[in-house]
Design an enzyme around this catalytic site. Structure first.
Site, PDB file in Angstrom:
ATOM      1  N   ASP A  25      -2.341  -0.154   6.848  1.00  0.00           N
ATOM      2  CA  ASP A  25      -1.046  -0.150   7.361  1.00  0.00           C
ATOM      3  C   ASP A  25      -0.492   1.368   7.387  1.00  0.00           C
ATOM      4  O   ASP A  25      -0.673   2.278   6.044  1.00  0.00           O
ATOM      5  CB  ASP A  25      -0.468  -1.447   7.060  1.00  0.00           C
ATOM      6  N   SER A  26       0.728   1.144   7.362  1.00  0.00           N
ATOM      7  CA  SER A  26       1.865   2.641   7.604  1.00  0.00           C
ATOM      8  C   SER A  26       2.506   2.784   6.198  1.00  0.00           C
ATOM      9  O   SER A  26       2.731   3.630   5.563  1.00  0.00           O
ATOM     10  CB  SER A  26       2.461   2.556   8.373  1.00  0.00           C
TER      11      SER A  26
ATOM     12  N   CYS B 129      -1.382  -2.747  10.795  1.00  0.00           N
ATOM     13  CA  CYS B 129       0.190  -2.357  11.600  1.00  0.00           C
ATOM     14  C   CYS B 129      -0.183  -3.338  13.032  1.00  0.00           C
ATOM     15  O   CYS B 129      -1.220  -2.670  13.727  1.00  0.00           O
ATOM     16  CB  CYS B 129       0.322  -1.246  10.657  1.00  0.00           C
TER      17      CYS B 129
ATOM     18  N   GLU C 167      10.939  -3.446   1.695  1.00  0.00           N
ATOM     19  CA  GLU C 167      10.179  -2.406   1.469  1.00  0.00           C
ATOM     20  C   GLU C 167      11.370  -2.471  -0.093  1.00  0.00           C
ATOM     21  O   GLU C 167      11.051  -1.875  -0.921  1.00  0.00           O
ATOM     22  CB  GLU C 167       9.948  -1.869   1.838  1.00  0.00           C
TER      23      GLU C 167
ATOM     24  N   CYS D   9       5.128  -6.919  13.484  1.00  0.00           N
ATOM     25  CA  CYS D   9       5.584  -5.969  12.165  1.00  0.00           C
ATOM     26  C   CYS D   9       4.942  -7.180  10.707  1.00  0.00           C
ATOM     27  O   CYS D   9       5.854  -8.252  10.328  1.00  0.00           O
ATOM     28  CB  CYS D   9       6.540  -6.379  12.080  1.00  0.00           C
TER      29      CYS D   9
END
Length: 277
Positions: free
Chosen positions: A10-11, A73, A152, A184
């Site tokens: 994932d990013s 992602c 995050e 997402c």
């Protein structure tokens, strides 16, 4: 080969929501997770950049002898999946197609909402897949770029996040949408916030759950399930150490992650991610 790990990338850390679902549905599988924390977010970057980043990550995962790769992602799934599938001989799956299938099955009004990063929404990949599944479906999309940093930063149950959600999502109330794709990997963690904004009548589609189902089906069909009695092991790698990783993982995964390795992902710059002879 059956004992080889599943590579997941994932990013950043959002792909841990996909990892959690894979752990639940495939508890015998070894996993290698990579989060590109040095270059997050992907949602504001070009297709060429995302393909380059994704190729580097796949090159790295191949050094771990993975038997399949999950692009956890939505942005990379939308923009790099086909390229990666052409370059490697092992299975590579993304999160978009499974999410689209679930949304198409869930809607009764034929009006489906999709929220995601700017790049995912701009790609119109969900529109394409949903119309392939059912041409009568109307797709209403909205980019929600601030959701990722809010998650995050740990602001999941926060007044600021509620305010942003109302700004982003209130227009869905104007349409007869009865299924909303959380496009997402961070967004499932905002499920309560989204429900407070939109109410309980709209079904929230979590592509992470659907992707784990698709992966399990693929491994079964190809006789690639891990049948070893050896202890299952999971490895975690990032491109830059981040203070958010462990707290985020503790919120998402069923156990504490006590070892994370940092990888210089720029070393894996080959143009192709094919295995070298």
């Amino acid at each position: 080969m059956n004992e080889g790990a599943i590579g997941i990338f994932d990013s950043g850390v959002g792909g841990l929501t996909v990892t959690r679902e894979i752990m639940r549905q495939l508890p015998m599988e070894n996993l290698v997770y990579f989060g590109d924390t040095a270059r997050v977010p992907y949602g504001s970057k070009s297709k060429q950049t995302i393909i380059r980043y994704s190729t580097q990550i796949v090159n790295f995962l191949r050094t771990k002898n993975v038997k399949a790769i999950v692009i956890a992602c939505n942005t990379a799934s939308a923009l790099a999946l086909e390229e990666l599938q052409e370059q490697v001989e092992i299975p590579v799956i993304g999160v978009v197609w499974p999410g689209a299938i679930s949304a198409a099955e869930a809607t009764k009004t034929m009006n489906v909402g999709v929220i995601g990063t700017a790049a995912t929404i701009k790609s119109e990949i969900y529109n394409k897949y949903l119309h392939e599944l059912n041409p009568d479906i109307t797709v209403v999309t909205k980019a929600c770029p601030l959701f990722v940093p809010l998650v995050e930063e740990g602001l999941i149950e926060d007044r600021v996040t509620d305010d942003i959600a109302r700004r982003y999502l209130s227009e869905f109330l104007e349409y007869n949408v009865d299924a909303l794709v959380l496009g997402c990997t961070h967004y499932p963690l905002l499920r309560n916030t989204i429900r407070r904004t939109l109410g309980d009548k709209i079904k929230l589609v979590n592509p992470a759950y659907e992707t784990a189902k698709s992966l399990k089906k693929l491994l079964m069909e190809r006789d690639m399930l891990n049948k070893s009695m050896a202890k299952v092991h999971h490895e975690y790698y990032v491109s830059d150490m981040t203070d958010q990783f462990v707290p985020f993982a503790d919120r998402v995964l069923p156990f504490h992650v006590d070892k994370i390795r940092v990888v210089n992902i720029e070393k894996y710059k080959k143009d192709s991610c094919r295995r070298n002879p």
